[in-house]
Scaffold this motif. Structure first.
Motif, short mmCIF file in Angstrom:
data_model
loop_
_atom_site.label_atom_id
_atom_site.label_comp_id
_atom_site.label_asym_id
_atom_site.label_seq_id
_atom_site.Cartn_x
_atom_site.Cartn_y
_atom_site.Cartn_z
N GLN A 250 17.54 31.78 5.88
CA GLN A 250 16.51 30.87 6.35
C GLN A 250 15.27 31.05 5.48
O GLN A 250 15.05 32.12 4.92
CB GLN A 250 16.12 31.16 7.81
CG GLN A 250 17.26 31.10 8.79
CD GLN A 250 16.81 31.56 10.17
OE1 GLN A 250 16.31 30.78 10.96
NE2 GLN A 250 16.96 32.85 10.44
N LYS B 267 22.55 33.81 8.68
CA LYS B 267 22.50 32.67 7.77
C LYS B 267 21.11 32.62 7.11
O LYS B 267 20.10 32.73 7.79
CB LYS B 267 22.76 31.37 8.54
CG LYS B 267 22.92 30.15 7.67
CD LYS B 267 23.35 28.96 8.53
CE LYS B 267 23.64 27.74 7.67
NZ LYS B 267 24.15 26.61 8.49
N THR C 247 17.32 36.82 5.22
CA THR C 247 18.59 37.04 5.89
C THR C 247 18.39 38.16 6.91
O THR C 247 18.02 39.27 6.54
CB THR C 247 19.71 37.43 4.91
OG1 THR C 247 19.88 36.36 3.97
CG2 THR C 247 21.02 37.66 5.64
N ALA D 182 30.56 29.62 14.72
CA ALA D 182 29.16 29.96 14.50
C ALA D 182 29.02 31.35 13.89
O ALA D 182 28.21 31.57 12.99
CB ALA D 182 28.39 29.89 15.82
N VAL E 266 19.68 35.22 13.06
CA VAL E 266 20.96 34.80 12.47
C VAL E 266 21.04 35.34 11.04
O VAL E 266 20.02 35.49 10.36
CB VAL E 266 21.10 33.26 12.46
CG1 VAL E 266 21.15 32.72 13.88
CG2 VAL E 266 19.98 32.59 11.68
N ASP F 183 25.62 31.94 12.14
CA ASP F 183 24.68 31.15 12.94
C ASP F 183 24.80 31.52 14.41
O ASP F 183 25.45 32.50 14.77
CB ASP F 183 24.94 29.66 12.72
CG ASP F 183 23.64 28.87 12.62
OD1 ASP F 183 22.68 29.21 13.33
OD2 ASP F 183 23.60 27.89 11.84
N SER F 184 24.20 30.74 15.28
CA SER F 184 24.16 31.07 16.71
C SER F 184 24.22 29.80 17.54
O SER F 184 24.09 28.68 17.02
CB SER F 184 22.90 31.87 17.04
OG SER F 184 21.74 31.10 16.76
N GLU G 166 29.79 31.31 10.27
CA GLU G 166 28.72 30.69 9.49
C GLU G 166 27.44 31.53 9.49
O GLU G 166 26.45 31.16 8.84
CB GLU G 166 28.41 29.30 10.06
CG GLU G 166 29.57 28.32 9.94
CD GLU G 166 29.33 27.03 10.71
OE1 GLU G 166 28.28 26.94 11.41
OE2 GLU G 166 30.18 26.12 10.63
#
Length: 332
Positions: A287, A285, A301, A180, A283, A185-186, A183
């Protein structure tokens, strides 16, 4: 409001990047031994990468924000004992980086309270680090829990992470966190709490049943998405003969499908509940979000310092909040 409880009342205050966060406790009995060192163990359990962390993963995927988290008792203690007057405890915020949050006024972060708080308070809220909505506010909750556990002398609390990223196998957690993090992410997680040695009959039905009060308080912890007691949601697929807890010769249940509670009252078995935490909202990543200045959708970001799975720091927070509830119920 920012206060909870009747006979044992808890008020939290402060913002993530303000000068301090803190708590005021009213209804603490006089004569309880208390000093600043009493808070060290539970505060360490909440801190990122604490030595000997219960899940065995060390600082993997933890926030880079490090604070001393040294409590300062401002009132309510004299000569090492509580006085019976309101007890005030504060913690300094020293390692702050408010510049990390400047962009979110125009582009609120998905999953955060940035947008709704700005609407509710007409833009007067402190948005830095989530302000009053931040996980930083769980620190004074843990401090309050230390005091509550002293009030509840003889009652035993234990809690642990039982699932991470959808897996109940701890041997897979390190890999899940690493992936995670790679990437950007979480992950979410589930914390189980067990409370032992409670007397039979604690609780105040109708509205103030043990489950009602614990659930009410638990949902004040940022990021909580669900709670279940005993068999929980599995009970919906069971037969009554499977879920029911027969009583033993001492009047206590022989098993514990109800999680230690019948009719909103403790039944003598350990109170057992589990709390589901969402994945960390911040995160890196990319969005999509709405830019309210340009009035256009754009890619966001999120920079800054955030846990990959903040649920790992929550076992002590969960049991602290449960202790606050029981300290209130047992003093009514």
């Amino acid at each position: 409001m920012n206060s909870f409880g009747h006979s044992f009342r808890v008020t939290v205050f402060g913002e993530s990047h303000g000068p301090v966060v803190g708590v005021v406790l009213d209804g603490v009995p006089a004569g309880i031994e208390l000093c600043e060192e009493d808070f060290a163990e539970d505060i360490a359990r909440r801190s990122p990468g604490a030595e000997g962390k219960a899940d065995g993963l060390g600082a993997l995927g933890m926030t880079a924000r490090k604070e001393a988290d040294k409590p300062q008792i401002l009132s309510g203690v004299f000569n090492g004992h509580t006085t019976g007057s309101p007890l005030a405890i504060v913690f300094e915020n020293a390692n702050v980086r408010p510049e990390d949050y400047a962009q979110f006024a125009a582009t609120p972060r998905p999953g955060h309270a940035d947008f709704v708080a700005a609407i509710k308070f007409d833009g007067n809220n402190d948005p830095r680090g989530g302000g009053h909505f931040a996980g930083r506010l769980t620190l004074p909750l843990v401090a309050a829990g230390v005091v509550a556990k002293k009030v509840l002398d003889g009652i035993k609390f234990s809690s642990q992470l039982v699932a991470l990223g959808g897996s109940e196998d701890p041997s897979k957690w390190e890999e899940l966190i690493a992936q995670a993090a790679k990437e950007g992410d979480s992950l979410g997680g589930v914390v189980e709490c067990v409370i032992e040695n409670l007397p039979i009959g604690v609780g105040e039905p109708f509205w103030d049943s043990v489950e009602s009060m614990i659930s009410h308080a638990i949902f004040a912890i940022p990021g909580v998405r669900g709670i279940e007691f005993g068999d929980g949601f599995k009970a919906a697929a069971m037969k009554g003969s499977e879920h029911n807890d027969p009583f033993g010769p001492d009047g206590r249940p022989a098993k514990n499908g109800a999680g230690g509670i019948n009719g909103g009252l403790t039944n003598g078995a350990p109170v057992v509940f589990r709390v589901a935490f969402k994945p960390t909202s911040s995160v890196s990543k990319p969005q999509m979000t709405w830019n309210f200045e340009t009035e256009a959708e754009e890619t966001l970001t999120v920079s800054g310092r955030h846990d990959v799975c903040f649920a790992r720091r929550c076992p002590v927070i969960v049991e602290s909040v449960a202790a606050l509830v029981l300290a209130d119920l047992l003093q009514r």
